[in-house]
Design a protein around this motif. Sequence first.
Motif, PDB file in Angstrom:
ATOM      1  N   THR A  91       1.029  -1.121   0.436  1.00  9.51           N
ATOM      2  CA  THR A  91      -0.291  -0.005   0.224  1.00  9.51           C
ATOM      3  C   THR A  91       1.077   1.241   0.570  1.00  9.51           C
ATOM      4  OG1 THR A  91      -0.074  -0.408   2.184  1.00  9.51           O
ATOM      5  CG2 THR A  91      -2.171  -1.254   0.455  1.00  9.51           C
ATOM      6  N   THR A  92       1.877   1.347  -0.371  1.00  4.46           N
ATOM      7  CA  THR A  92       3.312   2.558  -0.843  1.00  4.46           C
ATOM      8  C   THR A  92       3.562   2.460  -1.624  1.00  4.46           C
ATOM      9  OG1 THR A  92       4.720   3.547   0.114  1.00  4.46           O
ATOM     10  CG2 THR A  92       4.781   1.116   0.561  1.00  4.46           C
ATOM     11  N   ASP A  93       4.200   3.523  -2.009  1.00  7.21           N
ATOM     12  CA  ASP A  93       4.538   3.696  -3.307  1.00  7.21           C
ATOM     13  C   ASP A  93       6.296   4.263  -2.532  1.00  7.21           C
ATOM     14  OD1 ASP A  93       5.196   6.220  -2.663  1.00  7.21           O
ATOM     15  OD2 ASP A  93       3.679   7.121  -3.728  1.00  7.21           O
ATOM     16  N   ALA A  94       6.813   3.323  -2.201  1.00 11.18           N
ATOM     17  CA  ALA A  94       8.710   3.551  -1.860  1.00 11.18           C
ATOM     18  C   ALA A  94       8.958   1.948  -1.052  1.00 11.18           C
ATOM     19  CB  ALA A  94       8.456   4.641  -1.161  1.00 11.18           C
ATOM     20  N   TYR A  95       9.501   2.142  -1.096  1.00 11.04           N
ATOM     21  CA  TYR A  95      10.426   1.278   0.767  1.00 11.04           C
ATOM     22  C   TYR A  95       9.579   0.987   1.728  1.00 11.04           C
ATOM     23  CZ  TYR A  95      14.320  -1.669   2.117  1.00 11.04           C
ATOM     24  OH  TYR A  95      14.992  -2.588   2.545  1.00 11.04           O
ATOM     25  N   PRO A  96       9.007  -0.318   1.296  1.00  8.84           N
ATOM     26  CA  PRO A  96       8.227  -0.795   3.153  1.00  8.84           C
ATOM     27  C   PRO A  96       8.539  -0.128   3.934  1.00  8.84           C
ATOM     28  CG  PRO A  96       8.704  -2.850   1.051  1.00  8.84           C
ATOM     29  CD  PRO A  96       9.805  -1.731   0.863  1.00  8.84           C
ATOM     30  N   PRO A  97       7.444   1.058   4.691  1.00 10.73           N
ATOM     31  CA  PRO A  97       7.720   1.390   5.294  1.00 10.73           C
ATOM     32  C   PRO A  97       8.294   1.061   6.735  1.00 10.73           C
ATOM     33  CG  PRO A  97       6.163   1.159   4.509  1.00 10.73           C
ATOM     34  CD  PRO A  97       6.542   1.327   4.127  1.00 10.73           C
ATOM     35  N   HIS A  98       7.514  -0.704   6.950  1.00  9.40           N
ATOM     36  CA  HIS A  98       8.143  -1.496   7.988  1.00  9.40           C
ATOM     37  C   HIS A  98       9.575  -1.653   8.060  1.00  9.40           C
ATOM     38  CE1 HIS A  98       2.984  -1.222   7.952  1.00  9.40           C
ATOM     39  NE2 HIS A  98       3.630  -0.602   9.071  1.00  9.40           N
ATOM     40  N   TRP A  99      10.202  -1.946   6.827  1.00  8.26           N
ATOM     41  CA  TRP A  99      11.545  -2.827   6.911  1.00  8.26           C
ATOM     42  C   TRP A  99      12.521  -1.931   6.479  1.00  8.26           C
ATOM     43  CZ3 TRP A  99       9.544  -6.886   3.268  1.00  8.26           C
ATOM     44  CH2 TRP A  99       7.708  -7.453   4.392  1.00  8.26           C
ATOM     45  N   ARG A 100      12.285   0.035   6.417  1.00 11.50           N
ATOM     46  CA  ARG A 100      13.730   0.853   6.512  1.00 11.50           C
ATOM     47  C   ARG A 100      14.428  -0.225   7.435  1.00 11.50           C
ATOM     48  NH1 ARG A 100      12.507   3.808   2.735  1.00 11.50           N
ATOM     49  NH2 ARG A 100      14.074   5.479   3.376  1.00 11.50           N
ATOM     50  N   ASP A 101      14.222   0.215   8.914  1.00 13.57           N
ATOM     51  CA  ASP A 101      15.666   0.077   9.968  1.00 13.57           C
ATOM     52  C   ASP A 101      15.635  -1.188   9.864  1.00 13.57           C
ATOM     53  OD1 ASP A 101      13.039  -0.939  10.783  1.00 13.57           O
ATOM     54  OD2 ASP A 101      13.860   0.378  12.092  1.00 13.57           O
ATOM     55  N   ARG A 102      15.180  -2.000   8.986  1.00 13.07           N
ATOM     56  CA  ARG A 102      15.457  -3.881   9.418  1.00 13.07           C
ATOM     57  C   ARG A 102      16.993  -4.133   7.996  1.00 13.07           C
ATOM     58  NH1 ARG A 102      10.715  -8.040   8.519  1.00 13.07           N
ATOM     59  NH2 ARG A 102      10.182  -7.482  10.342  1.00 13.07           N
ATOM     60  N   PRO A 103      17.586  -4.617   8.804  1.00 11.76           N
ATOM     61  CA  PRO A 103      18.886  -5.118   8.382  1.00 11.76           C
ATOM     62  C   PRO A 103      18.913  -5.902   7.360  1.00 11.76           C
ATOM     63  CG  PRO A 103      19.147  -4.714  10.284  1.00 11.76           C
ATOM     64  CD  PRO A 103      17.931  -5.003  11.051  1.00 11.76           C
ATOM     65  N   GLN A 104      19.052  -5.694   5.569  1.00  8.77           N
ATOM     66  CA  GLN A 104      19.460  -7.416   4.790  1.00  8.77           C
ATOM     67  C   GLN A 104      19.872  -7.456   3.873  1.00  8.77           C
ATOM     68  OE1 GLN A 104      15.402  -7.979   3.831  1.00  8.77           O
ATOM     69  NE2 GLN A 104      15.659  -7.789   5.989  1.00  8.77           N
ATOM     70  N   VAL A 105      20.168  -8.112   3.801  1.00  9.00           N
ATOM     71  CA  VAL A 105      21.294  -8.022   2.063  1.00  9.00           C
ATOM     72  C   VAL A 105      20.274  -7.879   1.167  1.00  9.00           C
ATOM     73  CG1 VAL A 105      22.504  -9.754   1.511  1.00  9.00           C
ATOM     74  CG2 VAL A 105      22.338  -9.758   3.451  1.00  9.00           C
ATOM     75  N   PHE A 106      20.944  -7.275   0.208  1.00  9.34           N
ATOM     76  CA  PHE A 106      20.730  -6.927  -0.711  1.00  9.34           C
ATOM     77  C   PHE A 106      21.891  -7.518  -1.921  1.00  9.34           C
ATOM     78  CE2 PHE A 106      19.284  -2.088   0.122  1.00  9.34           C
ATOM     79  CZ  PHE A 106      18.033  -2.744   1.148  1.00  9.34           C
ATOM     80  N   ARG A 107      20.942  -8.950  -2.528  1.00  7.62           N
ATOM     81  CA  ARG A 107      21.847  -9.719  -3.181  1.00  7.62           C
ATOM     82  C   ARG A 107      21.301  -9.218  -4.657  1.00  7.62           C
ATOM     83  NH1 ARG A 107      20.808 -15.614  -1.408  1.00  7.62           N
ATOM     84  NH2 ARG A 107      21.428 -15.122  -0.141  1.00  7.62           N
ATOM     85  N   ALA A 108      22.381  -8.781  -5.414  1.00  5.32           N
ATOM     86  CA  ALA A 108      22.478  -8.345  -6.697  1.00  5.32           C
ATOM     87  C   ALA A 108      22.681  -9.588  -7.512  1.00  5.32           C
ATOM     88  CB  ALA A 108      23.861  -6.999  -7.149  1.00  5.32           C
ATOM     89  N   TYR A 109      21.802  -9.365  -8.551  1.00  2.00           N
ATOM     90  CA  TYR A 109      22.288 -10.842 -10.414  1.00  2.00           C
ATOM     91  C   TYR A 109      22.063 -10.371 -10.914  1.00  2.00           C
ATOM     92  CZ  TYR A 109      19.455 -13.867  -6.288  1.00  2.00           C
ATOM     93  OH  TYR A 109      20.582 -14.642  -4.556  1.00  2.00           O
TER      94      TYR A 109
END
Length: 165
Positions: A91-109
């Motif tokens: 329901t957002t047009d941006a990065y998921p707001p609930h997960w902005r400060d959740r550490p993540q691995v951004f795995r590029a392919y």
Amino acid sequence: MTTTTTNLRTFVVRAIPAEFLATVRATGTDVSGHPVESHTAGGGEPLRCCLRDAEPGERLILFGYEPPLPASPYREIGAVFTHAEACPGPTTDAYPPHWRDRPQVFRAYDARGRIHPTSRVHDTDAPEPTLAEILADPEVTRVHSRNITYGCFMFTITRPAPDNA
């Protein structure tokens, strides 16, 4: 599908497709043919259908999901939570707001479905600069956001289609 904008749209965030989820819910099986598991949320489970954390008491399913990649040794299946019934999706047009400060691995392919060396950990509340750096490499075709602790797939990030830029 959600789109993030600064001055121009720089990336598109894609939840698990609703059509795929409808099939999983209708058949009660995952990509491996295993039965889905029904759960009642304790609260905080990351929902890959609407890209937010579950509220206590919500009906969920847990099943194996194979994120989109070309055939390669890096394709994998992992467990994901979604709502048990169809939901409106993100329901957002941006990065998921609930997960902005959740550490993540951004795995590029890359286009062959191989992990690209621009992959990195994101652990601040501003993912956009990190994603912009990763997607600035023309060899990167997609990024999977993954949970650091469990390695679970969260969502896919791509560049916007050229006619949408």
